[in-house]
Design a protein around this motif. Structure first.
Motif, PDB file in Angstrom:
ATOM      1  N   SER A  93       0.841  -1.187   0.000  1.00  0.00           N
ATOM      2  CA  SER A  93       0.000   0.000   0.000  1.00  0.00           C
ATOM      3  C   SER A  93       0.886   1.251   0.000  1.00  0.00           C
ATOM      4  O   SER A  93       1.777   1.374   0.846  1.00  0.00           O
ATOM      5  CB  SER A  93      -0.891   0.008   1.242  1.00  0.00           C
ATOM      6  OG  SER A  93      -1.463   1.281   1.451  1.00  0.00           O
ATOM      7  N   HIS A  96       1.206   3.264   3.423  1.00  0.00           N
ATOM      8  CA  HIS A  96       1.897   2.472   4.440  1.00  0.00           C
ATOM      9  C   HIS A  96       3.382   2.357   4.134  1.00  0.00           C
ATOM     10  O   HIS A  96       4.236   2.525   5.025  1.00  0.00           O
ATOM     11  CB  HIS A  96       1.263   1.084   4.531  1.00  0.00           C
ATOM     12  CG  HIS A  96       1.995   0.145   5.443  1.00  0.00           C
ATOM     13  ND1 HIS A  96       1.877   0.190   6.816  1.00  0.00           N
ATOM     14  CD2 HIS A  96       2.886  -0.855   5.170  1.00  0.00           C
ATOM     15  CE1 HIS A  96       2.648  -0.744   7.355  1.00  0.00           C
ATOM     16  NE2 HIS A  96       3.265  -1.387   6.388  1.00  0.00           N
ATOM     17  N   GLU A  97       3.714   2.069   2.896  1.00  0.00           N
ATOM     18  CA  GLU A  97       5.115   1.867   2.534  1.00  0.00           C
ATOM     19  C   GLU A  97       5.913   3.165   2.628  1.00  0.00           C
ATOM     20  O   GLU A  97       7.091   3.165   2.997  1.00  0.00           O
ATOM     21  CB  GLU A  97       5.220   1.278   1.125  1.00  0.00           C
ATOM     22  CG  GLU A  97       4.585  -0.095   0.966  1.00  0.00           C
ATOM     23  CD  GLU A  97       5.183  -1.136   1.909  1.00  0.00           C
ATOM     24  OE1 GLU A  97       6.359  -0.993   2.299  1.00  0.00           O
ATOM     25  OE2 GLU A  97       4.450  -2.078   2.279  1.00  0.00           O
ATOM     26  N   GLU A 100       6.552   3.680   6.404  1.00  0.00           N
ATOM     27  CA  GLU A 100       7.522   2.713   6.891  1.00  0.00           C
ATOM     28  C   GLU A 100       8.926   3.047   6.400  1.00  0.00           C
ATOM     29  O   GLU A 100       9.905   2.932   7.142  1.00  0.00           O
ATOM     30  CB  GLU A 100       7.130   1.298   6.455  1.00  0.00           C
ATOM     31  CG  GLU A 100       5.961   0.728   7.221  1.00  0.00           C
ATOM     32  CD  GLU A 100       6.226   0.692   8.721  1.00  0.00           C
ATOM     33  OE1 GLU A 100       7.235   0.070   9.138  1.00  0.00           O
ATOM     34  OE2 GLU A 100       5.455   1.300   9.478  1.00  0.00           O
ATOM     35  N   THR A 128      -3.358  10.152  -0.883  1.00  0.00           N
ATOM     36  CA  THR A 128      -2.233   9.459  -0.266  1.00  0.00           C
ATOM     37  C   THR A 128      -1.494  10.398   0.667  1.00  0.00           C
ATOM     38  O   THR A 128      -1.077  10.009   1.761  1.00  0.00           O
ATOM     39  CB  THR A 128      -1.272   8.915  -1.345  1.00  0.00           C
ATOM     40  OG1 THR A 128      -1.937   7.887  -2.077  1.00  0.00           O
ATOM     41  CG2 THR A 128      -0.014   8.328  -0.710  1.00  0.00           C
ATOM     42  N   ARG A 131      -3.353  10.443   3.908  1.00  0.00           N
ATOM     43  CA  ARG A 131      -3.134   9.228   4.697  1.00  0.00           C
ATOM     44  C   ARG A 131      -1.724   9.198   5.283  1.00  0.00           C
ATOM     45  O   ARG A 131      -1.534   8.797   6.435  1.00  0.00           O
ATOM     46  CB  ARG A 131      -3.395   7.989   3.835  1.00  0.00           C
ATOM     47  CG  ARG A 131      -4.859   7.771   3.510  1.00  0.00           C
ATOM     48  CD  ARG A 131      -5.106   6.407   2.919  1.00  0.00           C
ATOM     49  NE  ARG A 131      -4.584   6.294   1.568  1.00  0.00           N
ATOM     50  CZ  ARG A 131      -5.269   6.605   0.473  1.00  0.00           C
ATOM     51  NH1 ARG A 131      -6.506   7.070   0.577  1.00  0.00           N
ATOM     52  NH2 ARG A 131      -4.732   6.463  -0.717  1.00  0.00           N
ATOM     53  N   MET A 135       0.043   9.406   9.650  1.00  0.00           N
ATOM     54  CA  MET A 135       0.920   8.417  10.274  1.00  0.00           C
ATOM     55  C   MET A 135       2.387   8.816  10.297  1.00  0.00           C
ATOM     56  O   MET A 135       3.184   8.230  11.026  1.00  0.00           O
ATOM     57  CB  MET A 135       0.793   7.081   9.515  1.00  0.00           C
ATOM     58  CG  MET A 135      -0.611   6.509   9.466  1.00  0.00           C
ATOM     59  SD  MET A 135      -0.690   4.933   8.566  1.00  0.00           S
ATOM     60  CE  MET A 135      -0.437   5.477   6.862  1.00  0.00           C
ATOM     61  N   SER A 136       2.770   9.804   9.516  1.00  0.00           N
ATOM     62  CA  SER A 136       4.188  10.114   9.326  1.00  0.00           C
ATOM     63  C   SER A 136       4.835  10.686  10.580  1.00  0.00           C
ATOM     64  O   SER A 136       4.247  11.525  11.272  1.00  0.00           O
ATOM     65  CB  SER A 136       4.348  11.113   8.179  1.00  0.00           C
ATOM     66  OG  SER A 136       5.713  11.516   8.054  1.00  0.00           O
TER      67      SER A 136
END
Length: 314
Positions: A93, A96-97, A100, A128, A131, A135-136
């Motif tokens: 995704s 997510h990638e 990460e 994107t 999203r 999380m970042s």
């Protein structure tokens, strides 16, 4: 310590501006650049006999090779041959990638395109970006097509919370001279008795002015970049977008509020409206960076909040 940037790209036109900005930052800040491209896996089908992954290994390899070839050609065209750029591939995704990879390689900024039109652009476009920003661990810069160099005109959405202060700091680090960084506070609507209104407005204006002065002393913009401020009234996102259009801003910066996981996931309506509607680039500073501040620094940031001020950030 050497800075490291992460640029997410599909190799399409919508990602080109992100690479140009990364190249400018790399040259100006002596930063290394990780270029990441992500291939979403082939679909899983269920024909009534249980889910099965299609046996398209050769097609998958071809998709990967074509994507990497397109991305490497784009990097060569924008940055040329350089040892400070690394192209990485991940399967999964995109949001997510990206996050990460940012954590794994300890980058200081994530850069991606603010694509809205081409199908490939939407993979790393504003949804994107939204999203990723939830999380970042580091600021996320979604670059509009017209920005190909270091910005000289920026607006920061200020409610004087720790996250908006971090957004101001991140914005200052991106700019070059001659330039102007405008700290913009959108005052909340006044809904009190008229007898009290004048006194309340004076107290509020004094608190905002003092908070602006404290923050300006703490920012460290590049030489030749001036810091000014403005107080607006109305809907925060609408007013910020209008100010950006009037001043021809290169980007708008805003903070993400909250320290815990639930709050980090709920990037609010202002950030969403900015990413979906802005014609300029958008910078979002994460809440996680604020959560790692030492107590003295976090306390100093909270002390900048004017009494009675209303949040305008996401």
């Amino acid at each position: 310590m050497t800075q490291r940037l992460l640029v997410a790209t599909t190799g399409g036109a919508g990602s080109e501006s992100a690479l140009h900005v990364a190249a400018a930052l790399s040259a100006a800040r002596d930063a290394e650049v990780d270029v990441l491209t992500v291939l979403e896996p082939m679909p899983v089908l269920d024909a009534g006999f249980g889910a099965a992954v299609l046996p398209f290994d050769e097609i998958e390899r071809q998709r990967r090779n074509e994507l990497l070839a397109r991305v490497r050609a784009q990097v060569d065209a924008v940055a040329g041959t350089t040892e400070r750029w690394t192209v990485r591939f991940r399967l999964g995704s995109p949001a997510h990638e990206i996050v990460e990879s940012a954590r794994m390689h300890d980058v200081s900024l994530v850069v991606l395109g603010l694509g809205r039109h081409e199908p490939a652009d939407r993979i790393f476009g504003h949804e994107t970006a939204l999203r990723v920003s939830r999380m970042s661990p580091v600021p996320v810069l979604a670059v509009a097509p017209r920005l190909h160099s270091l910005p000289t005109r920026a607006i920061v959405a200020m409610d004087f919370s720790p996250s908006s202060i971090e957004a101001a700091r991140a914005a200052a680090r991106l700019m070059t001279a001659p330039g102007t960084l405008t700290l913009a506070h959108v005052a909340p609507p006044l809904d009190i008795e008229s007898v009290e209104a004048d006194a309340w407005e004076r107290r509020y204006a004094t608190g905002v002015a003092e908070a602006f002065a404290r923050l300006a002393r703490r920012l460290e913009p590049p030489s030749g970049v001036t810091v000014d401020h403005v107080v607006l009234e109305g809907d925060a996102a609408v007013e910020l977008l209008a100010l950006a259009r009037r001043t021809n801003a290169d980007f708008i910066a805003a903070g993400s509020h909250g320290y815990n996981l639930v709050e980090r996931m709920l990037v609010g309506s202002v950030a969403t409206k900015l990413l979906r509607s802005a014609h300029c680039s958008v910078l979002l500073a994460p809440a996680e960076r604020i959560a790692r501040l030492v107590p003295d620094e976090r306390g100093a940031a909270e002390a900048a909040t004017p009494h009675g001020g209303a949040a305008i950030g996401p």
